[in-house]
Design a protein around this motif. Structure first.
Motif, PDB file in Angstrom:
ATOM      1  N   THR A  18       0.889  -0.811   0.125  1.00  0.00           N
ATOM      2  CA  THR A  18       0.499   0.236   0.414  1.00  0.00           C
ATOM      3  C   THR A  18       0.522   1.362   0.104  1.00  0.00           C
ATOM      4  O   THR A  18       0.703   2.487  -0.608  1.00  0.00           O
ATOM      5  CB  THR A  18      -1.634   0.172   0.876  1.00  0.00           C
ATOM      6  N   GLN A  19       1.926   0.924   0.535  1.00  0.00           N
ATOM      7  CA  GLN A  19       3.183   2.332   0.618  1.00  0.00           C
ATOM      8  C   GLN A  19       3.131   2.489  -0.897  1.00  0.00           C
ATOM      9  O   GLN A  19       3.302   3.644  -0.997  1.00  0.00           O
ATOM     10  CB  GLN A  19       4.135   1.836   1.790  1.00  0.00           C
ATOM     11  N   GLU A  20       4.187   1.746  -1.216  1.00  0.00           N
ATOM     12  CA  GLU A  20       4.298   1.442  -2.609  1.00  0.00           C
ATOM     13  C   GLU A  20       3.364   1.961  -3.884  1.00  0.00           C
ATOM     14  O   GLU A  20       3.999   2.878  -5.064  1.00  0.00           O
ATOM     15  CB  GLU A  20       5.120   0.134  -2.682  1.00  0.00           C
ATOM     16  N   GLN A  21       2.543   1.652  -3.374  1.00  0.00           N
ATOM     17  CA  GLN A  21       1.330   2.054  -4.697  1.00  0.00           C
ATOM     18  C   GLN A  21       0.755   3.674  -4.462  1.00  0.00           C
ATOM     19  O   GLN A  21      -0.075   3.866  -4.972  1.00  0.00           O
ATOM     20  CB  GLN A  21      -0.174   0.881  -4.152  1.00  0.00           C
ATOM     21  N   GLY A  22       1.118   3.931  -2.847  1.00  0.00           N
ATOM     22  CA  GLY A  22       0.462   5.463  -2.360  1.00  0.00           C
ATOM     23  C   GLY A  22      -0.937   5.234  -2.437  1.00  0.00           C
ATOM     24  O   GLY A  22      -1.919   5.950  -2.426  1.00  0.00           O
ATOM     25  N   ILE A  23      -1.352   4.356  -1.370  1.00  0.00           N
ATOM     26  CA  ILE A  23      -2.903   3.845  -1.407  1.00  0.00           C
ATOM     27  C   ILE A  23      -2.945   4.446   0.370  1.00  0.00           C
ATOM     28  O   ILE A  23      -2.052   3.625   1.162  1.00  0.00           O
ATOM     29  CB  ILE A  23      -3.107   2.290  -1.683  1.00  0.00           C
ATOM     30  N   GLU A  24      -4.181   5.210   0.958  1.00  0.00           N
ATOM     31  CA  GLU A  24      -4.070   5.330   2.256  1.00  0.00           C
ATOM     32  C   GLU A  24      -5.150   4.243   2.687  1.00  0.00           C
ATOM     33  O   GLU A  24      -5.905   4.237   2.549  1.00  0.00           O
ATOM     34  CB  GLU A  24      -4.582   6.590   2.186  1.00  0.00           C
ATOM     35  N   VAL A  25      -4.641   3.661   3.221  1.00  0.00           N
ATOM     36  CA  VAL A  25      -5.397   2.941   5.055  1.00  0.00           C
ATOM     37  C   VAL A  25      -6.262   3.038   5.402  1.00  0.00           C
ATOM     38  O   VAL A  25      -5.279   3.762   7.073  1.00  0.00           O
ATOM     39  CB  VAL A  25      -4.832   1.467   5.119  1.00  0.00           C
ATOM     40  N   LEU A  26      -7.570   3.833   5.838  1.00  0.00           N
ATOM     41  CA  LEU A  26      -7.972   4.090   7.297  1.00  0.00           C
ATOM     42  C   LEU A  26      -8.034   2.964   8.035  1.00  0.00           C
ATOM     43  O   LEU A  26      -8.648   1.705   8.253  1.00  0.00           O
ATOM     44  CB  LEU A  26      -8.955   4.796   6.612  1.00  0.00           C
TER      45      LEU A  26
END
Length: 287
Positions: A18-26
């Motif tokens: 998720t960090q590599e893809q720039g995805i924010e996780v709530l």
């Protein structure tokens, strides 16, 4: 990056991905032994920590992401002029999706031109995670938010999810299945297979005698009508069995990639230790 992808901690996606893809996780939260734990961030509760507590007798519960958390995230992106696609946990299993909808409506009052798209995946764990992966792939291929949302929405009813659960009492305690279903699953050596239905609710689709037969059946169900060669296996303390299932799946010419991930703490709270989840995308819509 043409738009921001958001999801939640029930998707069970690896943090490095998720960090590599720039995805924010709530993150949803977990109440355990009188304390509230986060499920994202450096101080998050890990699945191993949770499972150890559950095996010692703890009975955790979960809380959805609240409206305020979503409003803060959506408002930040609206101010920046960044479009948002939120790929959400099944509305039939949590109020998280509805909280997001309420927060979006509040933000749109102040930023009427903001683009905030929310998709109810009607899925859990890596069923939801697979759709986030598809969204990231579409964005990387140059698809717009609208094009990506249309694609993901078309895949929602095609996600196949099967759980092998050792103890159905965890699902009963959380109100996900009935007491009768839990009692049936507790019969000696009966291994129930739970599916996430097309509407996001849970259903017992098979009761198989013995672990090996249950594993063979869940592989058969996964391969039946599969359209995408990628399968994900999520495990709660059952890594060795997950590896065995991976070998069985790769023995089929229908599967070329099997990802193994730990079942996250939110879903593990409701399914308990020993759970295995298999996730794939089928050619046809699921009932």
């Amino acid at each position: 990056m043409t738009f921001k992808i958001l999801t939640d901690s029930t998707a069970d996606l690896p943090e490095n991905w998720t960090q590599e893809q720039g995805i924010e996780v709530l993150g949803l939260t977990i109440q355990l032994d009188g304390r509230t734990y986060e499920t994202v961030g450096p101080d998050r509760l890990t699945s191993d920590q949770l499972l150890a507590k559950m095996e010692a007798g703890s009975q955790p519960t979960t809380s959805q992401i609240n409206v305020g958390q979503f409003e803060e995230a959506f408002r930040t992106y609206a101010k920046e002029g960044t479009a948002v696609l939120y790929v959400a946990f099944a509305s039939a299993l949590s109020g998280t999706y509805q909280s997001a909808v309420m927060a979006r409506d509040m933000v749109l009052e102040d930023f009427p031109d903001a683009l905030i798209r929310i998709i109810d995946t009607k899925a859990a764990s890596m069923g939801e995670g697979l759709l986030v992966m598809k969204a990231a792939e579409a964005r990387a291929a140059g698809k717009s938010l609208t094009e990506t949302a249309v694609l993901i929405q078309s895949l929602v009813p095609k996600v196949k999810t099967y759980f092998l659960v050792d103890d159905l009492n965890h699902l009963m305690r959380g109100g996900r299945i009935s007491k009768t279903a839990a009692l049936m699953g507790s019969l000696v050596n009966i291994k129930p297979i739970i599916a996430v239905k097309g509407d996001g609710t849970l259903d017992s689709v098979a009761k198989v005698r013995g672990k090996k037969k249950a594993q063979a059946e869940v592989v058969r169900l996964t391969l039946d009508g599969i359209a995408d060669p990628r399968v994900v296996i999520a495990y709660a303390g059952e890594r060795e069995t997950a590896e065995n299932l991976k070998e069985q799946l790769l023995a089929s010419d229908q599967v070329t990639e099997v990802l193994l991930v730990p079942l996250g703490p939110v879903i593990s709270t409701h399914t308990g230790p020993g759970t295995l989840g298999l996730f794939s995308i089928a050619a046809e819509n699921q009932d």
